[in-house]
Every structure is written in C-alpha cells, then in structure tokens.
Write a protein that holds these residues in place. Structure first.
Motif, PDB file in Angstrom:
ATOM      1  N   TYR A 144       0.845  -1.195   0.000  1.00 24.26           N
ATOM      2  CA  TYR A 144       0.000   0.000   0.000  1.00 24.26           C
ATOM      3  C   TYR A 144       0.880   1.243   0.000  1.00 24.26           C
ATOM      4  O   TYR A 144       1.877   1.318   0.736  1.00 24.26           O
ATOM      5  CB  TYR A 144      -0.918   0.021   1.225  1.00 24.26           C
ATOM      6  N   VAL A 145       0.506   2.234  -0.831  1.00 25.70           N
ATOM      7  CA  VAL A 145       1.273   3.479  -0.906  1.00 25.70           C
ATOM      8  C   VAL A 145       0.317   4.667  -0.796  1.00 25.70           C
ATOM      9  O   VAL A 145      -0.909   4.519  -0.877  1.00 25.70           O
ATOM     10  CB  VAL A 145       2.084   3.567  -2.212  1.00 25.70           C
ATOM     11  N   GLU A 146       0.888   5.860  -0.649  1.00 30.12           N
ATOM     12  CA  GLU A 146       0.108   7.038  -0.278  1.00 30.12           C
ATOM     13  C   GLU A 146      -0.634   7.723  -1.427  1.00 30.12           C
ATOM     14  O   GLU A 146      -1.480   8.570  -1.190  1.00 30.12           O
ATOM     15  CB  GLU A 146       0.998   8.068   0.417  1.00 30.12           C
ATOM     16  N   GLY A 147      -0.321   7.411  -2.669  1.00 29.03           N
ATOM     17  CA  GLY A 147      -1.001   8.101  -3.760  1.00 29.03           C
ATOM     18  C   GLY A 147      -0.601   7.556  -5.119  1.00 29.03           C
ATOM     19  O   GLY A 147       0.232   6.640  -5.244  1.00 29.03           O
ATOM     20  N   SER A 148      -1.181   8.144  -6.162  1.00 35.13           N
ATOM     21  CA  SER A 148      -0.982   7.640  -7.523  1.00 35.13           C
ATOM     22  C   SER A 148       0.466   7.754  -7.980  1.00 35.13           C
ATOM     23  O   SER A 148       0.985   6.852  -8.649  1.00 35.13           O
ATOM     24  CB  SER A 148      -1.893   8.414  -8.490  1.00 35.13           C
ATOM     25  N   SER A 149       1.126   8.871  -7.655  1.00 33.13           N
ATOM     26  CA  SER A 149       2.527   9.022  -8.077  1.00 33.13           C
ATOM     27  C   SER A 149       3.415   7.987  -7.373  1.00 33.13           C
ATOM     28  O   SER A 149       4.339   7.435  -7.983  1.00 33.13           O
ATOM     29  CB  SER A 149       3.026  10.442  -7.798  1.00 33.13           C
ATOM     30  N   PRO A 179      12.725   5.881   1.893  1.00 31.09           N
ATOM     31  CA  PRO A 179      14.146   6.214   2.102  1.00 31.09           C
ATOM     32  C   PRO A 179      14.466   7.591   1.532  1.00 31.09           C
ATOM     33  O   PRO A 179      13.727   8.131   0.707  1.00 31.09           O
ATOM     34  CB  PRO A 179      14.876   5.109   1.333  1.00 31.09           C
ATOM     35  N   LEU A 180      15.556   8.162   1.989  1.00 30.25           N
ATOM     36  CA  LEU A 180      15.957   9.504   1.558  1.00 30.25           C
ATOM     37  C   LEU A 180      17.150   9.431   0.619  1.00 30.25           C
ATOM     38  O   LEU A 180      18.092   8.658   0.839  1.00 30.25           O
ATOM     39  CB  LEU A 180      16.315  10.351   2.778  1.00 30.25           C
ATOM     40  N   ALA A 181      17.096  10.287  -0.421  1.00 30.51           N
ATOM     41  CA  ALA A 181      18.234  10.408  -1.327  1.00 30.51           C
ATOM     42  C   ALA A 181      19.393  11.096  -0.594  1.00 30.51           C
ATOM     43  O   ALA A 181      19.178  11.802   0.402  1.00 30.51           O
ATOM     44  CB  ALA A 181      17.825  11.197  -2.568  1.00 30.51           C
ATOM     45  N   GLN A 182      20.601  10.928  -1.113  1.00 31.48           N
ATOM     46  CA  GLN A 182      21.771  11.438  -0.424  1.00 31.48           C
ATOM     47  C   GLN A 182      21.751  12.953  -0.261  1.00 31.48           C
ATOM     48  O   GLN A 182      22.167  13.481   0.780  1.00 31.48           O
ATOM     49  CB  GLN A 182      23.041  11.023  -1.181  1.00 31.48           C
ATOM     50  N   PRO A 203      11.361  18.315   3.080  1.00 27.96           N
ATOM     51  CA  PRO A 203      10.348  17.288   3.381  1.00 27.96           C
ATOM     52  C   PRO A 203      10.734  15.935   2.791  1.00 27.96           C
ATOM     53  O   PRO A 203      11.221  15.847   1.666  1.00 27.96           O
ATOM     54  CB  PRO A 203       9.074  17.840   2.717  1.00 27.96           C
ATOM     55  N   GLY A 204      10.472  14.870   3.563  1.00 27.05           N
ATOM     56  CA  GLY A 204      10.844  13.522   3.118  1.00 27.05           C
ATOM     57  C   GLY A 204       9.785  12.883   2.246  1.00 27.05           C
ATOM     58  O   GLY A 204       9.405  11.731   2.478  1.00 27.05           O
ATOM     59  N   VAL A 205       9.306  13.635   1.251  1.00 26.38           N
ATOM     60  CA  VAL A 205       8.287  13.106   0.344  1.00 26.38           C
ATOM     61  C   VAL A 205       8.961  12.617  -0.932  1.00 26.38           C
ATOM     62  O   VAL A 205      10.116  12.933  -1.220  1.00 26.38           O
ATOM     63  CB  VAL A 205       7.211  14.159   0.026  1.00 26.38           C
ATOM     64  N   LEU A 206       8.223  11.857  -1.709  1.00 28.86           N
ATOM     65  CA  LEU A 206       8.779  11.172  -2.869  1.00 28.86           C
ATOM     66  C   LEU A 206       9.496  12.114  -3.829  1.00 28.86           C
ATOM     67  O   LEU A 206      10.648  11.871  -4.225  1.00 28.86           O
ATOM     68  CB  LEU A 206       7.656  10.437  -3.606  1.00 28.86           C
ATOM     69  N   GLU A 207       8.842  13.204  -4.222  1.00 28.96           N
ATOM     70  CA  GLU A 207       9.382  14.074  -5.269  1.00 28.96           C
ATOM     71  C   GLU A 207      10.716  14.715  -4.864  1.00 28.96           C
ATOM     72  O   GLU A 207      11.559  14.997  -5.726  1.00 28.96           O
ATOM     73  CB  GLU A 207       8.375  15.174  -5.619  1.00 28.96           C
ATOM     74  N   CYS A 208      10.897  14.959  -3.568  1.00 28.49           N
ATOM     75  CA  CYS A 208      12.138  15.594  -3.114  1.00 28.49           C
ATOM     76  C   CYS A 208      13.344  14.673  -3.283  1.00 28.49           C
ATOM     77  O   CYS A 208      14.489  15.137  -3.253  1.00 28.49           O
ATOM     78  CB  CYS A 208      12.012  16.022  -1.659  1.00 28.49           C
ATOM     79  N   ASN A 209      13.093  13.384  -3.474  1.00 25.40           N
ATOM     80  CA  ASN A 209      14.184  12.431  -3.639  1.00 25.40           C
ATOM     81  C   ASN A 209      14.655  12.304  -5.086  1.00 25.40           C
ATOM     82  O   ASN A 209      15.666  11.660  -5.350  1.00 25.40           O
ATOM     83  CB  ASN A 209      13.756  11.049  -3.131  1.00 25.40           C
ATOM     84  N   TYR A 210      13.875  12.874  -6.028  1.00 29.82           N
ATOM     85  CA  TYR A 210      14.301  12.802  -7.420  1.00 29.82           C
ATOM     86  C   TYR A 210      15.597  13.596  -7.607  1.00 29.82           C
ATOM     87  O   TYR A 210      15.825  14.606  -6.926  1.00 29.82           O
ATOM     88  CB  TYR A 210      13.230  13.373  -8.339  1.00 29.82           C
ATOM     89  N   PRO A 211      16.443  13.203  -8.546  1.00 26.42           N
ATOM     90  CA  PRO A 211      17.705  13.911  -8.760  1.00 26.42           C
ATOM     91  C   PRO A 211      17.490  15.353  -9.208  1.00 26.42           C
ATOM     92  O   PRO A 211      16.475  15.692  -9.818  1.00 26.42           O
ATOM     93  CB  PRO A 211      18.394  13.080  -9.842  1.00 26.42           C
ATOM     94  N   GLY A 217       3.546  -1.592   3.630  1.00 23.76           N
ATOM     95  CA  GLY A 217       3.151  -0.231   3.302  1.00 23.76           C
ATOM     96  C   GLY A 217       4.394   0.643   3.225  1.00 23.76           C
ATOM     97  O   GLY A 217       5.406   0.353   3.865  1.00 23.76           O
ATOM     98  N   ILE A 218       4.307   1.700   2.415  1.00 24.50           N
ATOM     99  CA  ILE A 218       5.405   2.663   2.332  1.00 24.50           C
ATOM    100  C   ILE A 218       4.818   4.043   2.593  1.00 24.50           C
ATOM    101  O   ILE A 218       3.893   4.475   1.905  1.00 24.50           O
ATOM    102  CB  ILE A 218       6.090   2.633   0.949  1.00 24.50           C
ATOM    103  N   VAL A 219       5.368   4.736   3.608  1.00 25.16           N
ATOM    104  CA  VAL A 219       4.872   6.063   3.965  1.00 25.16           C
ATOM    105  C   VAL A 219       6.013   7.073   3.914  1.00 25.16           C
ATOM    106  O   VAL A 219       7.189   6.718   4.000  1.00 25.16           O
ATOM    107  CB  VAL A 219       4.229   6.071   5.372  1.00 25.16           C
TER     108      VAL A 219
END
Length: 597
Positions: free
Chosen positions: A385-390, A477-480, A493-501, A446-448
C-alpha cells in the motif's frame, strides 16, 4: 442509463396533503414516526403496481387524505401522484429531455393518466426555457415506462413476505432458463412417476381409468417453500430475523439481474426501482452498516434507483460524504402539512439520540470498507500500500528495476483520491486482522513518507502485538542530497518528489512547472536559523553552491506529481535506475519481508 425518478409530487394520499421531493438514484428519507415517510413509498407502489402495501388493493375511502376530506371544497376529491422522469438519451429526440407522468384516482377508482414530454430549449441569446409537448403517437415511451419495475419492501418482512419473494424466483427462472428449466421439471416429474408407479397403477385398476401423477404448471408455490441452508444444514426458516432480512436484497438483486437478460435487442430496457422501508429492522449495527454499503454498490446497476426510509445513521450517513446520495428529512407542521428539509448538518440533531452514534458509525463503516477491500487480496500476490498515484507509479517502476523477478507477484495499491499516511496505516491494520484468520495468504507492506505523519503511523502499528508477522510499514528512504541537507540544517520534506535527482528539478524549473517556496524559514532547523542570525547571513548566501538549493527554494505542486512520476516511468530501466537509486535498499528489504522463502 435506465429511467430515474428526479421528482416526486404526491397530493392527498393517506397522511400526505402535499409533498414534493427531488430525488437522486440513492435517495434516503428520514423523519420521526408518523411523519409520512412510508406513505411516500406506498404512493409509488400505488402509482406503479395499483396497490398500497404488498397484496393490499387501493381503497379510496381509506387512502384519501383525512385532512383534505374534512375541508369544504367544490373540487372533486382526488389523489394525484406526479413523477418527473429522466429517460435514456436515445429517447430524447422524440419525447423530450424529461417525462412528466401523472396518475390520479377518485372515489370511483383509477381516474386519469397523462404523459408529457419536457424539452429544454436554448434561445438565440443563450438563455434556456422549457417546452411541454404531448407524446407523439410514433413514440415508444409507453413501452419504456411499462418496463419500469417498482418493488416495495415493507418495514415488516415476515415469513409470508419472504415466502412470496421466493415464489417470484420461479417466474424469473422460468422465463430466463425456459428450455433447460422445462427439461429439468420433466425429469423431476418422470422420477416422481416412476417411484409412485405402484400407487398410480392401483388407482387406475380400481377406478377403471388411467391416472398419472403430474407437476402443476405453476411451480411458484413450490419455490415459496425453497430453503437456504447454512454449513450446519440449518434452515433459513429457523434462523434469526436479521439473517432472513439480509437475504432479501440479494434475492431481489438476483431477480433484477436475470430479468434484464430477457431484454431483446432493440427493445426498451428494464428499470428496477426499489422502495425499501426501514432496512435496519432486526439488524445489529455492524450488519446495518454492511447492508448500507451493499446498497451503494447495487446502484445504478442492477437497481436503477433505490429509495430508503430509515431512522438509522448507518444509512443516512451515506449522504454526508457522497454527492450521488441525497437525504431529505420529512416532518409535519401543526396544520398537518408535510415538508422536506435537506440540510445535512441538522440531520443528527433532528434524529435525536442517534447523533451520539453517528461518529462511531462512520468509524465502523470505514473499518468494514477496509476489511472488505483486503479480504480478496493476498491469494496470488503480495500487497504493497502506498500514499497516492505518483507513489504507485514509482514503486511499480522500482520493482521492475531492482527486484524484477517479483514484478508479477506484487500488487501496488492506493486510492486515486484521498489516500495518504492514514489510508496506508488503516489498510495495513485491516490486512493484519484478515491475515490472522488466513495465514496462508501473502504478506503485506506499506510505504509512507519520512515525515511526522509517517513516523506516527509506524509507531501506531508497532503497538499491535505480532503485527510484524504479516504486515510491515516501511519509511520512504531519503536520497543522499536530502540527507546532506538535513545535516546542514535544512529540513527538506521527506516526500517522494524531493528524492528525485536535481536534473529533473532543473528541467521542471526551466519549463516553469515548479512553485516558489514562500517561507524558506519553514525548512530551517532551529539550530540553522540561530546560526544564520548570529552570522547575519542570508539563506540565499548560505545556499550558494549547495547541490540541493533548488529543492529548498522550490517545491513540486500537486498537479505535477503524477506527470513527473510518469516521466520516470517511461524511461528505460537503465536510465530510471539513476533516478530511483534511493529506493534500491528498500526494494531489497521489501522482497525479504514479503517473500521470506
């Protein structure tokens, strides 16, 4: 789409002098005792079936409104029911956009019927008006209306009513499975005759003429005695009233579904409208909530419209969070005039003590929905289970990159709208309770987000005894560069998009897809904020040359989350690997948990 009643207007029927109700496909009618709720459903039964209660013929003397009867009036005494109907679009050109269907009764019996077409006209300046027209002779609207089946389910669902309902199974089975059913009946008849051959032969010999046993042509009375046995072979007749009541909508649904298969190509569709009185009767609260959720799934197919009278928030709470469900409160004033109120905020107050149950029912309803959602999962695949469509798009891509052998054995699940940390946590709880009874099923994860809400959810789950045996909640997990930013005092913020390069962020910025962060101070740790104040140094100066600067000064708006995830998803696995490298360890840990073998 089949026929739907959009407005009901009843005049001088039983306790109702006059009432007008705008109705939806799932219409809830509430009110205190003796307000006239049931008479709305009975009026529709009179309109469609020429009877009031099931099996009770119309009687003008008892069905005419007493208050109206006591008035001195030169007008003839008359009961009138007018319906405004939404019809399939294919009927609009000939008949109009809506149909007004009126029927009236006088002391002599049925008096009059009028069917009028109502067409919406757009004026030269864009304004709209309505035009009323007689139905043309070539119209097949009457055939459409004749295929409307109104089913009235009374408040008291006794043994006689259930027997009658079971009898109706015969008629639909006989029509739908005519040839096969006839062959089965003949085989049954032949078997009886063979086993009783001695009796029939003795009768023939004694009386001097041939005698043979035969089944009656109408087997509805036999079907009226059909029984439903549970796994302990206990008869439905011997079970509680609540269990019997739960069978009723399922039998009605079956009849509706099978009847609709009888529609020949090109013929008007069948429409089923139910008038269901107090479905909560004889049901404990949990069963009532389950039935309410079941009703939602019945509409608009196979039931085109469902009108319910109720005192229970298990049913009227459906209207509070769903635009497709409407609720009206029926009451009478001192002059015996019936009025309707649709202000949902006043429902609990007007229904009295039940307002105390309303919040609790919402919680139970949510739990039941979650249990039903997980009950059919885990047989063939593990679940994440994940938090949203992205998140779903990215996690599915990460599975294909980092644990490709498991790609066909994991369902990644979320909601299109309204998901989030609480959703993931609730679904994991539901899955855990289901898995206790079905340990043979796959595990669930689940991944939050790595934020305060995510930490709270994981802490809440950890308090449940043995929860880790079947479900586990993983933090994103957090990107470096985010880790480095946090060390430097910047709380990205530790959200998905912030981990993108950063290069993806730079492309978004170049295309003006990012939003400027208004208060950069929001992402400063207290220590960092004090440091800058003491050094009289600006944030802009401090960020000079830092690789994560773009993520401090900007953020990804909600509207770009899915498109940005799709950009990564459409990359080759080799190219996407660099964008999702932060997920590699988590994917490995997920695989070990979900597939311990």
């Amino acid at each position: 789409m089949p026929v739907r009643i959009t407005r009901i207007e009843i005049t001088n029927f039983r306790s109702i002098q006059k009432v007008v109700i705008d109705s939806s496909r799932l219409q809830i009618i509430v009110g205190n005792n003796d307000a006239g709720k049931s008479n709305i459903l009975r009026a529709l039964n009179l309109f469609f079936n020429d009877e009031t209660n099931p099996g009770e013929q119309f009687n003008f003397n008892t069905d005419y409104n007493i208050y109206a009867a006591s008035k001195d009036s030169k007008k003839a005494r008359e009961i009138k029911i007018k319906l405004l109907l939404e019809i399939p679009r294919t009927y609009h050109a000939t008949n109009g956009d809506l149909i007004e269907w009126t029927r009236s009764w006088r002391s002599s019996g049925f008096f009059d019927e009028k069917i009028i077409g109502i067409k919406s006209i757009v004026g030269a300046r864009g304004g709209r008006s309505t035009q009323r027209n007689d139905i043309p002779k070539r119209s097949n609207i009457k055939a459409l209306l004749q295929n409307v089946r109104y089913v009235y389910i009374p408040a008291i669902k006794d043994k006689e009513y259930i027997s009658k309902l079971r009898s109706e199974i015969y008629f639909v089975v006989n029509d739908v499975f005519n040839e096969n059913f006839s062959d089965s009946s003949k085989a049954f008849e032949k078997s009886i005759a063979e086993n009783l051959d001695g009796l029939t032969q003795e009768i023939s010999d004694s009386l001097g003429f041939s005698s043979a046993l035969s089944l009656p042509r109408d087997l509805s009375s036999l079907f009226g005695n059909l029984d439903f046995l549970n796994e302990m072979r206990i008869s439905l007749n011997e079970r509680g009233d609540g269990i019997k009541a739960r069978h009723i909508p399922l039998i009605l649904k079956y009849i509706a579904e099978k009847t609709k298969t009888l529609q020949a190509q090109g013929n008007p569709p069948y429409t089923f409208i139910w008038g269901y009185e107090e479905p909560e009767n004889n049901l404990e609260l949990t069963s009532a909530i389950k039935l309410a959720l079941q009703f939602k799934n019945f509409v608009p197919e196979p039931v085109s419209q469902l009108l319910i009278t109720t005192h229970s928030p298990a049913f009227y709470n459906l209207s509070k969070h769903d635009d497709d469900v409407k609720c009206v409160y029926i009451e009478k004033d001192n002059s015996d005039i019936t009025s309707c109120e649709s202000d949902y905020s006043q429902l609990d107050d007007k229904m009295g003590v039940m307002e105390l149950l309303s919040p609790y029912i919402e919680e139970v309803k949510s739990r039941i929905e979650n249990f039903e959602a997980v009950s059919e999962l885990g047989d063939d695949k593990a679940v994440i289970y994940v938090e949203g469509s992205s998140d779903k798009i990215i996690i599915e891509k990460a599975i294909n990159i980092f644990i490709p052998d498991r790609a066909g054995f994991i369902d990644v699940i979320t909601k299109d709208f309204g998901a989030g940390t609480n959703y993931v946590c609730d679904m994991l709880k539901a899955y855990f309770h289901m898995h206790k009874h079905h340990p043979e099923k796959y595990k669930c994860a689940g991944i939050v987000d790595r934020d305060a809400d995510g930490d709270k959810a994981r802490a809440e789950l950890s308090k449940i005894q043995d929860v880790g045996k079947s479900v586990k909640c993983f933090p994103l997990p957090l990107a470096q560069d985010i880790i480095d930013a946090k060390k430097d005092g910047y709380l990205i913020p530790g959200v998905l998009e912030c981990n993108y390069p950063s290069h993806l962020w730079e492309n978004e910025l170049a295309n003006e897809k990012l939003e400027k962060r208004e208060l950069i101070a929001d992402v400063l740790s207290p220590i960092k904020n004090n440091e800058l104040l003491q050094l009289a140094r600006t944030v802009s100066d401090d960020l000079e040359g830092r690789p994560y600067r773009i993520k401090i000064e900007n953020y990804v708006p909600k509207s770009r989350k899915v498109p940005l995830a799709n950009i990564i998803s459409h990359m080759s696995n080799d190219e996407a690997r660099g964008c999702l490298l932060f997920l590699e360890r988590t994917m490995t840990d997920l695989e070990k948990f979900l597939f311990p073998e």
